[in-house]
Structures are given as C-alpha cells and as structure tokens.
Write a protein that holds these residues in place. Structure first.
Motif, PDB file in Angstrom:
ATOM      1  N   ALA A 108       0.815  -1.213   0.000  1.00  0.00           N
ATOM      2  CA  ALA A 108       0.000   0.000   0.000  1.00  0.00           C
ATOM      3  C   ALA A 108       0.850   1.265   0.000  1.00  0.00           C
ATOM      4  O   ALA A 108       0.491   2.264  -0.624  1.00  0.00           O
ATOM      5  N   ALA A 109       1.989   1.233   0.704  1.00  0.00           N
ATOM      6  CA  ALA A 109       2.784   2.446   0.891  1.00  0.00           C
ATOM      7  C   ALA A 109       3.666   2.775  -0.297  1.00  0.00           C
ATOM      8  O   ALA A 109       4.001   3.939  -0.523  1.00  0.00           O
ATOM      9  N   THR A 110       4.069   1.769  -1.068  1.00  0.00           N
ATOM     10  CA  THR A 110       5.013   2.000  -2.156  1.00  0.00           C
ATOM     11  C   THR A 110       4.303   2.046  -3.502  1.00  0.00           C
ATOM     12  O   THR A 110       3.231   1.469  -3.680  1.00  0.00           O
ATOM     13  N   GLN A 111       4.940   2.728  -4.424  1.00  0.00           N
ATOM     14  CA  GLN A 111       4.449   2.839  -5.799  1.00  0.00           C
ATOM     15  C   GLN A 111       5.601   2.580  -6.758  1.00  0.00           C
ATOM     16  O   GLN A 111       6.777   2.664  -6.370  1.00  0.00           O
ATOM     17  N   PRO A 112       5.275   2.261  -8.013  1.00  0.00           N
ATOM     18  CA  PRO A 112       6.355   2.038  -8.982  1.00  0.00           C
ATOM     19  C   PRO A 112       7.340   3.203  -9.023  1.00  0.00           C
ATOM     20  O   PRO A 112       6.939   4.359  -9.071  1.00  0.00           O
ATOM     21  N   GLY A 113       8.603   2.872  -8.981  1.00  0.00           N
ATOM     22  CA  GLY A 113       9.656   3.883  -8.977  1.00  0.00           C
ATOM     23  C   GLY A 113      10.224   4.163  -7.602  1.00  0.00           C
ATOM     24  O   GLY A 113      11.316   4.727  -7.478  1.00  0.00           O
ATOM     25  N   ASP A 114       9.493   3.805  -6.527  1.00  0.00           N
ATOM     26  CA  ASP A 114       9.987   4.027  -5.177  1.00  0.00           C
ATOM     27  C   ASP A 114      11.122   3.061  -4.851  1.00  0.00           C
ATOM     28  O   ASP A 114      11.150   1.929  -5.320  1.00  0.00           O
ATOM     29  N   LEU A 115      12.045   3.537  -4.013  1.00  0.00           N
ATOM     30  CA  LEU A 115      13.095   2.680  -3.475  1.00  0.00           C
ATOM     31  C   LEU A 115      12.657   2.189  -2.099  1.00  0.00           C
ATOM     32  O   LEU A 115      12.068   2.948  -1.320  1.00  0.00           O
ATOM     33  N   MET A 116      12.926   0.949  -1.788  1.00  0.00           N
ATOM     34  CA  MET A 116      12.537   0.428  -0.480  1.00  0.00           C
ATOM     35  C   MET A 116      13.566  -0.556   0.054  1.00  0.00           C
ATOM     36  O   MET A 116      14.247  -1.239  -0.700  1.00  0.00           O
ATOM     37  N   VAL A 117      13.662  -0.586   1.395  1.00  0.00           N
ATOM     38  CA  VAL A 117      14.464  -1.572   2.104  1.00  0.00           C
ATOM     39  C   VAL A 117      13.574  -2.225   3.149  1.00  0.00           C
ATOM     40  O   VAL A 117      12.840  -1.537   3.862  1.00  0.00           O
ATOM     41  N   LEU A 118      13.626  -3.535   3.210  1.00  0.00           N
ATOM     42  CA  LEU A 118      12.932  -4.302   4.241  1.00  0.00           C
ATOM     43  C   LEU A 118      13.996  -4.891   5.142  1.00  0.00           C
ATOM     44  O   LEU A 118      14.882  -5.621   4.668  1.00  0.00           O
ATOM     45  N   ALA A 119      13.926  -4.572   6.442  1.00  0.00           N
ATOM     46  CA  ALA A 119      14.978  -5.013   7.362  1.00  0.00           C
ATOM     47  C   ALA A 119      14.362  -5.499   8.667  1.00  0.00           C
ATOM     48  O   ALA A 119      13.349  -4.977   9.130  1.00  0.00           O
ATOM     49  N   SER A 120      14.978  -6.517   9.271  1.00  0.00           N
ATOM     50  CA  SER A 120      14.593  -6.964  10.604  1.00  0.00           C
ATOM     51  C   SER A 120      15.454  -6.220  11.616  1.00  0.00           C
ATOM     52  O   SER A 120      16.532  -5.735  11.298  1.00  0.00           O
ATOM     53  N   PHE A 121      14.966  -6.120  12.855  1.00  0.00           N
ATOM     54  CA  PHE A 121      15.773  -5.465  13.889  1.00  0.00           C
ATOM     55  C   PHE A 121      15.447  -6.055  15.255  1.00  0.00           C
ATOM     56  O   PHE A 121      14.349  -6.567  15.497  1.00  0.00           O
ATOM     57  N   ASN A 122      16.425  -5.997  16.125  1.00  0.00           N
ATOM     58  CA  ASN A 122      16.261  -6.328  17.543  1.00  0.00           C
ATOM     59  C   ASN A 122      17.210  -5.421  18.315  1.00  0.00           C
ATOM     60  O   ASN A 122      16.914  -4.260  18.496  1.00  0.00           O
ATOM     61  N   GLN A 123      18.378  -5.947  18.741  1.00  0.00           N
ATOM     62  CA  GLN A 123      19.429  -5.116  19.307  1.00  0.00           C
ATOM     63  C   GLN A 123      20.761  -5.608  18.785  1.00  0.00           C
ATOM     64  O   GLN A 123      21.059  -6.805  18.833  1.00  0.00           O
ATOM     65  N   GLY A 124      21.543  -4.680  18.243  1.00  0.00           N
ATOM     66  CA  GLY A 124      22.823  -5.054  17.677  1.00  0.00           C
ATOM     67  C   GLY A 124      23.832  -5.453  18.733  1.00  0.00           C
ATOM     68  O   GLY A 124      24.035  -4.744  19.714  1.00  0.00           O
ATOM     69  N   LEU A 125      24.469  -6.622  18.515  1.00  0.00           N
ATOM     70  CA  LEU A 125      25.535  -7.119  19.389  1.00  0.00           C
ATOM     71  C   LEU A 125      26.654  -7.678  18.521  1.00  0.00           C
ATOM     72  O   LEU A 125      26.440  -7.966  17.336  1.00  0.00           O
ATOM     73  N   PRO A 126      27.866  -7.834  19.060  1.00  0.00           N
ATOM     74  CA  PRO A 126      28.940  -8.450  18.272  1.00  0.00           C
ATOM     75  C   PRO A 126      28.506  -9.815  17.754  1.00  0.00           C
ATOM     76  O   PRO A 126      28.047 -10.676  18.515  1.00  0.00           O
ATOM     77  N   GLY A 127      28.609 -10.000  16.470  1.00  0.00           N
ATOM     78  CA  GLY A 127      28.194 -11.245  15.846  1.00  0.00           C
ATOM     79  C   GLY A 127      26.726 -11.294  15.488  1.00  0.00           C
ATOM     80  O   GLY A 127      26.275 -12.261  14.867  1.00  0.00           O
ATOM     81  N   ALA A 128      25.985 -10.272  15.859  1.00  0.00           N
ATOM     82  CA  ALA A 128      24.546 -10.236  15.541  1.00  0.00           C
ATOM     83  C   ALA A 128      24.144  -8.792  15.249  1.00  0.00           C
ATOM     84  O   ALA A 128      23.552  -8.105  16.085  1.00  0.00           O
ATOM     85  N   PRO A 129      24.502  -8.306  14.065  1.00  0.00           N
ATOM     86  CA  PRO A 129      24.193  -6.904  13.747  1.00  0.00           C
ATOM     87  C   PRO A 129      22.688  -6.669  13.649  1.00  0.00           C
ATOM     88  O   PRO A 129      21.920  -7.553  13.298  1.00  0.00           O
ATOM     89  N   SER A 130      22.284  -5.448  13.975  1.00  0.00           N
ATOM     90  CA  SER A 130      20.891  -5.020  13.851  1.00  0.00           C
ATOM     91  C   SER A 130      20.894  -3.522  13.575  1.00  0.00           C
ATOM     92  O   SER A 130      21.672  -2.786  14.190  1.00  0.00           O
TER      93      SER A 130
END
Length: 501
Positions: free
Chosen positions: A60-82
C-alpha cells in the motif's frame, strides 16, 4: 567484533542496499520489522497476521519507482548486527512480483537469539530508527516504518518506561523527523513464552520531502485500506491541531459567504457594499488525535490584501475539547474596505462582469495550551498493551505551548459593467471625432482670390501653403489653408491680392 563495529556493519549494509542502483531521488521507504524475543508470539502463533500485515502495508505504501528496504531489527551485538537488511529493490509496475519478493523475504524470518546463546534477543527501537534515518536514507527525505510490540528493552533493561521516553525524545527532539504517526492495532497472539494483545506501527517522515510524501500517501487512502484505525499523532503538535468549519454566516448587505474547494472560505462582495463584515458561527474541531485540549486561549486574525485585522470572538477560551469533537465559536470579521479597488480603477475595469479576487487567510492561534491524552486512548492502550507504560510517554512535551491553524479565504469583489460600457462609449466617441477630423483635414478645399481684378479659383488642402503670382509671373503672396479656413501671408508691398471675389 565489538558492538559498535557490529552496528556499523549493519548500517553500512542498509545504506548500500538502499543506494544500489538508485535513480534520481523518488520516494524512499525503510520498513523495520522487529524480531526480538518479545515478538515470539507474533511469529509462532499459527493465526498471527503479523507478516501478512507487513506485506500489505509495503504494497500500500510504495508505488512504482519508489526505493525500499525491508529489514529486521532487535538489538545489535557483536556477531549479531541489527538492523539486518532482508530485501532492497526499486518497486516496479508488477505488483505480483513485488508481493512475491516481500513475502519470500519475510517467510524465513523468525525471532532472533543472542550470539552463541539460547537467550532471545533484546530490543533497541532508537538504534533501529537512527540506522534507518542516518545510514539507510543517509539523511535524505523518506519514510521509516516501524513494526513493534512497543517494548523498548536493550540489554533486557526492565525500565521500559525510561527506554520508551528515550525513544519518544528521539521522535520529538530529533530535527530530522518532521512528522510522526502511530497506528495502535489489535492483534491477539499466543506463543510458547509470551502472549500479546496488540501491535504498534509507526511511520516517521524524514525531512520536508518525507512529510509531503506522507501527506500524499494518507490523502490517497491506500494506507487506510490496510489499517482502518485512526493514526495517533506524535509530531507535530503545534500546527493544524484544530479545524474551523463555518456553521452559519450572518452577512452584511452586499456580502455573501460560501465554502469553496479544499475547505476555502469564499466571501462575495458587491461593489456597493460600504461596510462589508459578517458574523460567522464556526465549529472548532480538535483534529489532534489522541490529545484532549484541556484548556487554551484563542486569538484570531484575518490577513487580506496586506491588511492584518483582528477577528472579534464571542469567547476566547476552550476547555476539555476531546479529539474529533467540536465546540461552537462565534466571531465577527471585518473585510478590508479601504483595500478594495474603486469602480473606476484599472483592476475594477479589468474585472468587469466577473470578480476581482483577493486571496488571504484566517489565522487561529491557541495560546497557553494544555494537552493530555484522551481517556478513550488510554483505555485502548491499556487493552492492547496491558502493563505497558506507553500512555505516560505520549504526554506532549512541555515546550508545546501553543499551536496555529490556518483557513484560506478568498474575497471576490463583483463589479458591474457600467463603468466599462461608459469607457467604451467615450472611446468610440473619441475615435469617431478623431476620424471625422482626419477626414476633414484631408478633403479637398477651394479658395477664391482676386489678383489684379482677376478672379481665380485655387484648389488646396488643409495644411498646404501655395504661392500666388500676378499676371507678370511675379510672386505676390502665399495662401495658407487650415482646417478653419484660408489666409494670405507674405504679401508683397503694393500687391493687389485679396481673398474672395
């Protein structure tokens, strides 16, 4: 790898994914999907609508031509970036393809564990949003979407109220976020370890361009087809907080009011009106969901034709105005008579038969404003997030002391065609006189002269001077002809020359 290094790596990955193959800037969206331990029931409950909601909102939010990134997150730690980017693309015109890619990226997403541990990952909302703004978007305009159960607990910090306040400070005090909304949604889920009743979806507009994009998106109705709940406004809280809707107008003779397109107030004024003014009854509506205006002092002014005039109000205070509710407000507004063009002016003549338009605005200021969360919102939050101190951190910042609302107004002065007809008549008469003069000036004329007792007829025109000779061929005078007759000039002494027979 140290924690800062892990965060840097994750942020760099986001930035690289967003910028890879980027065209001249269109609109950018970063979708941050929480997968920390607190989110366990959203992933393990077979009836969970968490991933389908993310997919539908991306569509719904994006339209043709838009740039998008889909990312997961929690809390960044050594060996587990976020955050951790899962998908980056330029949205094309094939919705099936986009939906398939988003669904595939989400399909394998599960709750995350801490590195080399069976413990579930913690949550850092501020870290995720900062990474999206400063690394993924690189400070450029765009929209950041955040899907969360609203528990901010980095390092398993139990002081979630304090962590939420820090997150809220990021929203209100961060200059890069120009607009922020929150959608509290009912989504009951049961997992092996936790249960939850609700989910929060935030959207943060970055920069003025992001705010304009969010306004266009909401105006299109695409988001409302996915999320039917009204958004809670987080920022700004100092403008467009109320709406003026004309309810009744008692106009003076020669003045009438109406509503134009886009909520514009239109005043039609006849040229004969000497004291154009009106008593206007408004409905003053609180548009600042979920905040109740506990109290405020009101001032109103009109700005028309460069003239700033106060609007007299029957009451200058409002109290206990809940979101979506309205109160009657009586006012008297004077229109700028001295600034209206006179009927013989060039502006009036040019507008004859139509209307001369003066654009302006009505400005309403709420001063000494006190806001608080509405009771209905508090109850809704308590049901969706039991035990969560969230409503406390929705308390408006102390610096939000006032707000401004603007209503466009258009004064249309109607001029009759009488002066124009008069000027046209005068012009035609002048043209006719000039034409007659030209004809008179150019027509042939005859003059009769007597030279040495000899009668002569001379053919001439106005403006000509002709020499007159005697019988011996000597020049004895000149005949000058004007529009008013003939006369002899340069008469030689003793010459026998006269006009007439």
């Amino acid at each position: 790898m140290t924690a800062p290094a892990a965060r840097f790596a994750a942020h760099a990955a986001l930035a690289a994914l967003l910028c890879a193959g980027a065209p001249a800037f269109a609109a950018s969206h970063v979708f941050l999907v929480q997968n920390s331990g607190w989110m366990e029931p959203f992933y393990t409950d077979p009836a969970s609508q968490y991933k389908p909601l993310v997919t539908e909102l991306v569509m719904a939010a994006t339209q043709p031509g838009d740039l998008m990134v889909l990312a997961s997150f929690n809390q960044g730690l050594p060996g587990a970036p976020s955050p951790k980017a899962m998908l980056s693309l330029k949205v094309n015109a094939d919705p099936v393809s986009v939906r398939t890619q988003v669904g595939s990226a989400l399909a394998g997403l599960q709750t995350a564990n801490k590195p080399a541990s069976a413990a579930l990952a913690d949550t850092d909302l501020g870290e995720a949003v900062n990474a999206a703004i400063h690394q993924a978007l690189a400070g450029k305009p765009g929209l950041v979407w955040l899907f969360t159960n609203n528990r901010n607990s980095p390092n398993n910090d139990q002081a979630t109220a304090q962590r939420n306040r820090e997150f809220y400070a990021l929203i209100h005090q961060g200059g890069t976020i120009s607009r922020a909304l929150a959608f509290p949604l009912k989504m009951p889920v049961q997992g092996a370890h936790y249960r939850a009743n609700g989910l929060m979806v935030y959207v943060f507009a970055v920069g003025d361009g992001g705010a304009r994009e969010l306004d266009r998106l909401l105006a299109s109705g695409r988001v409302q087809r996915v999320i039917t709940e009204p958004p809670a406004r987080l920022k700004p809280l100092d403008r467009d907080t109320v709406r003026l809707v004309p309810r009744r107008v008692d106009a003076a003779p020669g003045v009438s009011f109406s509503m134009g397109p886009g909520g514009m107030l239109r005043a039609d004024v006849e040229q004969s009106a000497r004291t154009p003014a009106a008593k206007i009854g408004w409905n003053l509506e609180n548009t600042m969901y979920p905040y109740t205006i506990v109290s405020a002092r009101i001032e109103a002014r009109s700005n028309l034709a460069g003239q700033n005039l106060p609007i007299a109000l029957a009451s200058d205070t409002i109290k206990a105005l809940a979101p979506g509710q309205s109160v009657p407000l009586q006012s008297r507004m004077q229109l700028p008579v001295a600034q209206l063009p006179g009927k013989w002016s060039a502006k009036a003549i040019g507008s004859a038969g139509s209307a001369y338009v003066l654009p302006g605005r009505i400005e309403l200021q709420l001063l000494e404003q006190r806001l608080e969360l509405s009771q209905a919102f508090r109850q809704r939050m308590a049901a969706l997030f039991p035990g969560d101190p969230l409503p406390e951190i929705f308390t408006p910042p102390a610096r939000i002391y006032g707000s401004t609302a603007l209503l466009p107004i258009e004064v249309r002065v109607h001029y009759g065609i009488g002066p124009l007809v008069t000027l046209i008549g005068v012009g035609l008469a002048a043209a006719a006189a000039l034409g007659g003069a030209v004809l008179a000036y150019g027509r042939p004329r005859r003059a009769w002269l007597t030279v040495e007792d000899e009668l002569r007829t001379v053919h001439t025109r106005a403006g000509l001077t002709q020499a007159i000779f005697d019988k011996g061929g000597n020049k004895v005078a000149q005949l000058k002809t004007t529009m008013f007759g003939h006369r002899l000039i340069d008469l030689r002494e003793g010459a026998q020359v006269r006009l007439g027979r």
